[in-house]
Design an enzyme around this catalytic site. Structure first.
Site: not given
Length: 482
Positions: A183-184, A265, A287, A296, A456
């Protein structure tokens, strides 16, 4: 060019069949990347190690980068390989390579030997060490804590003189463990936790809950693509984007303020569980670190876990933020995270640190779960390899330029590390270095009467950044592709 690749020691405590399978997978991973990035470089499985060889040093730097960034490798020996006749021949070759290295210093000799020879490893160490000591007057032998350790390996009829020893990534070869879904969000924590599971041998797929519009999604795609490209490009993985705006709107409208953070969440985990089940993925990676934010705490994490049957993995649960940022800097995701907006933190003004199950269920009873189901149903699934192609499709109005006029300015948007390694120098053309993560804030300060070409290495970042600038109203932007 020759490298000897040593798998991580944990591989060798496995049974013979598992060890052989792990090393075959590592061999396959290396071959797929090296064949894509180089020409004429061979990968050979020698059972207890892997040899990577090339006829010249043309691809030395590229090959070494692949070897030190591929999971499952403990260290890499860069060697000069040759044959030998006897111990004296070995000594002469060692002297030729190490004479200048040991001058005026203390040294010792360390040998690893495989095969049948008329000498032992200790006898060879003593012979070569004594010869070096006699041949280099300013050098002296010290067996404990020497300034220089002369290392080489004798494998059957081959002598491997070690030029350098490079530290590997460690962990298990990619694909030896089951897939996970990360889950980014693009921040420090989710990038580092994704990396840790890549390192441990899992193919990491990416699930992004979009709360910030196109700009946020582009930023998260950039960091996901970076992690995959640098550490896991031997694997085919998915990038999945879910528009979570309708879900957030439903929460804001119907849920009590104090419960919003935990309930959001819980919605993330419900959605993640649905996506994981669809693709046969057992675990979700987050994370989260204990006590870092209100959602958390142990109590809240337990309530969050209870909404899905998927295993929730939290590799950073006991990490300090400083340590997380240090690792992000080391692996290259810090610059992305610095400029990534954090949208989740603004949802609740007075968040609870110890949610009560009954209160959560009471508030969630007001929620229309068809909104969540529809959001997951509408999720966009793409092969992460297509992010580069999509950047071209998303920005058709971004002009690509290969020839330069004298009146343009080229903006090198690579990181400082990349720019130092390969400086961009163009005759008669002004080149300014602005790292991509500073471009959004610095571009407005530039002389807007000039035309700017973004550069780049591969053109992915430059196209995505050009798209963002154009969306923000700048029309004097193009992409430089030499």
């Amino acid at each position: 060019m020759k490298f000897i690749v040593k798998p991580h020691p944990e591989v060798f405590v496995k049974s013979d069949s598992v060890r052989k399978r792990f090393i075959r997978i590592l061999e396959s991973n290396l071959r797929s990347i090296i064949q894509r990035e180089t020409k004429g470089v061979e990968v050979i499985n020698r059972r207890d190690h892997i040899e990577v060889t090339g006829l010249s040093d043309e691809y030395r730097d590229v090959t070494l980068a692949v070897l030190t960034q591929t999971p499952g490798i403990h260290h890499v020996l860069e060697v000069k390989q040759s044959g030998f006749k006897d111990m004296h021949d070995i000594f002469e070759q060692c002297l030729e390579m190490n004479r200048e290295v040991i001058e005026g210093k203390t040294f010792c000799v360390r040998v690893k030997r495989r095969g049948n020879h008329d000498f032992t490893s200790i006898e060879l160490e003593r012979y070569v060490g004594g010869g070096l000591n006699q041949s280099v007057e300013s050098a002296s032998v010290r067996l404990k804590n020497p300034e220089v350790t002369v290392k080489f390996e004798v494998a059957n009829d081959k002598l491997n003189l070690i030029i350098a020893r490079h530290k590997g990534l460690g962990g298990f070869p990619l694909g030896t463990q089951e897939d996970v879904l990360s889950l980014i969000s693009g921040g420090f924590d989710s990038g580092v936790s994704s990396y840790l599971h890549i390192k441990r041998g899992s193919k990491v797929h990416y699930l992004f809950f979009n709360l910030g519009g196109p700009a946020h999604e582009i930023g998260v795609k950039q960091v996901s693509h970076f992690l995959w490209k640098k550490y896991g490009s031997s694997a085919k993985v998915k990038f999945i984007s879910v528009d979570f705006d309708p879900v957030v709107a439903e929460i804001l409208e119907k849920v009590d303020d104090g419960q919003m953070g935990v309930i959001l969440k819980r919605m993330f985990m419900r959605a993640g569980g649905m996506v994981a089940e669809k693709f046969g993925i057992e675990g979700l990676v987050t994370g989260e670190a204990l006590g870092q934010v209100s959602s958390q705490t142990l109590t809240n994490l337990r309530h969050i876990d209870n909404v899905t049957d998927s295993l929730i993995l939290r590799p950073l649960i006991n990490w300090d933020k400083e340590d997380i940022i240090d690792l992000a800097r080391e692996i290259g995701t810090e610059d992305f995270a610095k400029t990534m907006p954090e949208y989740c933190g603004v949802i609740s003004k007075k968040p609870t640190v110890k949610a009560v199950k009954e209160k959560l269920e009471k508030e969630e009873a007001k929620f229309d779960f068809s909104v969540l189901e529809q959001a997951v149903y509408n999720a966009r699934v793409m092969d992460i390899r297509d992010i580069e192609k999509e950047s071209q499709e998303q920005a058709p109005e971004v002009e690509m330029v290969s020839e330069l006029g004298s009146d343009v300015v080229v903006l090198d948007i690579r990181s400082a590390e990349e720019e130092d390694e390969k400086p961009l120098e163009l005759d008669g053309v002004e080149v300014t270095h602005i790292p991509f993560f500073k471009l959004a804030t610095k571009f407005g300060d530039l002389d807007q009467s000039k035309e700017y070409l973004l550069y780049c290495e591969r053109g992915v970042m430059s196209r995505l950044q050009a798209l963002l600038l154009i969306e923000n109203g700048y029309k004097n932007v193009k992409v430089y592709r030499p």
